[in-house]
Design a protein around this motif. Structure first.
Motif, PDB file in Angstrom:
ATOM      1  N   UNK A  26       0.846  -1.199   0.000  1.00  0.00           N
ATOM      2  CA  UNK A  26       0.000   0.000   0.000  1.00  0.00           C
ATOM      3  C   UNK A  26       0.879   1.244   0.000  1.00  0.00           C
ATOM      4  N   UNK A  27       0.289   2.386  -0.339  1.00  0.00           N
ATOM      5  CA  UNK A  27       1.077   3.622  -0.341  1.00  0.00           C
ATOM      6  C   UNK A  27       1.485   3.970   1.086  1.00  0.00           C
ATOM      7  N   UNK A  28       2.504   4.799   1.213  1.00  0.00           N
ATOM      8  CA  UNK A  28       3.077   5.092   2.529  1.00  0.00           C
ATOM      9  C   UNK A  28       2.080   5.794   3.453  1.00  0.00           C
ATOM     10  N   UNK A  33      -0.716   5.064   8.600  1.00  0.00           N
ATOM     11  CA  UNK A  33      -1.926   5.132   9.423  1.00  0.00           C
ATOM     12  C   UNK A  33      -2.068   3.862  10.255  1.00  0.00           C
ATOM     13  N   UNK A  34      -1.894   2.733   9.626  1.00  0.00           N
ATOM     14  CA  UNK A  34      -1.985   1.445  10.313  1.00  0.00           C
ATOM     15  C   UNK A  34      -1.278   0.387   9.473  1.00  0.00           C
ATOM     16  N   UNK A  35      -0.508  -0.440  10.157  1.00  0.00           N
ATOM     17  CA  UNK A  35       0.170  -1.528   9.454  1.00  0.00           C
ATOM     18  C   UNK A  35       0.384  -2.698  10.394  1.00  0.00           C
ATOM     19  N   UNK A  37       2.624  -5.701  12.192  1.00  0.00           N
ATOM     20  CA  UNK A  37       3.981  -5.921  12.680  1.00  0.00           C
ATOM     21  C   UNK A  37       4.766  -6.765  11.674  1.00  0.00           C
ATOM     22  N   UNK A  38       6.030  -6.505  11.583  1.00  0.00           N
ATOM     23  CA  UNK A  38       6.987  -7.219  10.729  1.00  0.00           C
ATOM     24  C   UNK A  38       6.878  -6.881   9.237  1.00  0.00           C
ATOM     25  N   UNK A  39       5.868  -6.134   8.820  1.00  0.00           N
ATOM     26  CA  UNK A  39       5.735  -5.784   7.412  1.00  0.00           C
ATOM     27  C   UNK A  39       6.545  -4.526   7.111  1.00  0.00           C
ATOM     28  N   UNK A  40       7.275  -4.566   6.019  1.00  0.00           N
ATOM     29  CA  UNK A  40       7.962  -3.369   5.546  1.00  0.00           C
ATOM     30  C   UNK A  40       7.130  -2.773   4.418  1.00  0.00           C
ATOM     31  N   UNK A  41       7.209  -1.480   4.263  1.00  0.00           N
ATOM     32  CA  UNK A  41       6.412  -0.797   3.248  1.00  0.00           C
ATOM     33  C   UNK A  41       7.238  -0.546   1.999  1.00  0.00           C
ATOM     34  N   UNK A  42       6.817  -1.174   0.919  1.00  0.00           N
ATOM     35  CA  UNK A  42       7.359  -0.887  -0.406  1.00  0.00           C
ATOM     36  C   UNK A  42       6.137  -0.686  -1.303  1.00  0.00           C
ATOM     37  N   UNK A  99      -9.801  -8.427  14.930  1.00  0.00           N
ATOM     38  CA  UNK A  99      -8.430  -8.772  14.561  1.00  0.00           C
ATOM     39  C   UNK A  99      -7.401  -7.749  15.035  1.00  0.00           C
ATOM     40  N   UNK A 100      -7.731  -6.923  16.019  1.00  0.00           N
ATOM     41  CA  UNK A 100      -6.810  -5.897  16.478  1.00  0.00           C
ATOM     42  C   UNK A 100      -5.485  -6.461  16.988  1.00  0.00           C
ATOM     43  N   UNK A 101      -5.450  -7.737  17.398  1.00  0.00           N
ATOM     44  CA  UNK A 101      -4.213  -8.306  17.886  1.00  0.00           C
ATOM     45  C   UNK A 101      -3.140  -8.376  16.804  1.00  0.00           C
ATOM     46  N   UNK A 102      -3.507  -8.193  15.559  1.00  0.00           N
ATOM     47  CA  UNK A 102      -2.529  -8.247  14.463  1.00  0.00           C
ATOM     48  C   UNK A 102      -1.790  -6.943  14.272  1.00  0.00           C
ATOM     49  N   UNK A 103      -2.287  -5.837  14.807  1.00  0.00           N
ATOM     50  CA  UNK A 103      -1.672  -4.545  14.573  1.00  0.00           C
ATOM     51  C   UNK A 103      -0.483  -4.343  15.472  1.00  0.00           C
TER      52      UNK A 103
END
Length: 103
Positions: A26-28, A33-35, A37-42, A99-103
Motif C-alpha cells: 500500500x502507499x506510505x 496510518x496502520x500496518x 507488525x513485521x511488514x515493511x512498506x514498499x 483482529x486488532x491483535x494483528x496490529x
C-alpha cells in the motif's frame, strides 16, 4: 483455477512467528496510518519500478489493500523463482475490530 500463491488471512498470526519477508504494497500514507507488525512498506509502484533485492531462500508474503495487486505480484515473483504469496482479500480482510491483535 487454483491459486497456489493465495493464503487465507487467518494464517497470518502463525506466519508472523517466522523470519519470513513481509511486504506491504500500500502507499506510505495508508501504511503510516496502520500496518501489521513485521511488514515493511514498499509501495506497489516503487516495487515495480525499482524492484528490491529479495532472498529466494525464504518465503515472501505480500499484502495490498484488496489483495489484487499483491496476488499479481506474487505470481510474477513465483515465475522468477521466488516463494511468494498474497493474502486473500488483502488488508481489507483484516480491518475488523476482532483482529486488532494483528496490529
Amino acid at each position: 483455477m487454483e491459486n497456489n500463491q493465495l493464503i487465507n488471512i487467518d494464517k497470518l498470526p502463525e506466519l508472523l512467528k517466522h523470519d519470513y519477508t513481509f511486504i506491504d504494497l500500500r502507499d506510505s500514507l495508508q501504511f503510516n496510518k496502520v500496518h501489521l507488525q513485521k511488514f515493511i512498506n514498499i509501495p506497489y509502484e516503487n516495487f515495480i519500478n525499482n524492484p528490491p533485492h529479495l532472498s529466494k531462500n525464504k518465503p515472501i508474503y505480500l499484502i495490498c489493500y484488496s489483495g489484487k495487486r499483491s496476488l499479481e505480484l506474487a505470481k510474477q515473483l513465483t515465475m522468477q523463482g521466488y516463494d511468494a504469496y498474497s493474502f486473500n482479500g488483502g488488508f481489507y480482510a483484516i480491518e475488523h475490530p476482532i483482529n486488532n491483535q494483528l496490529y
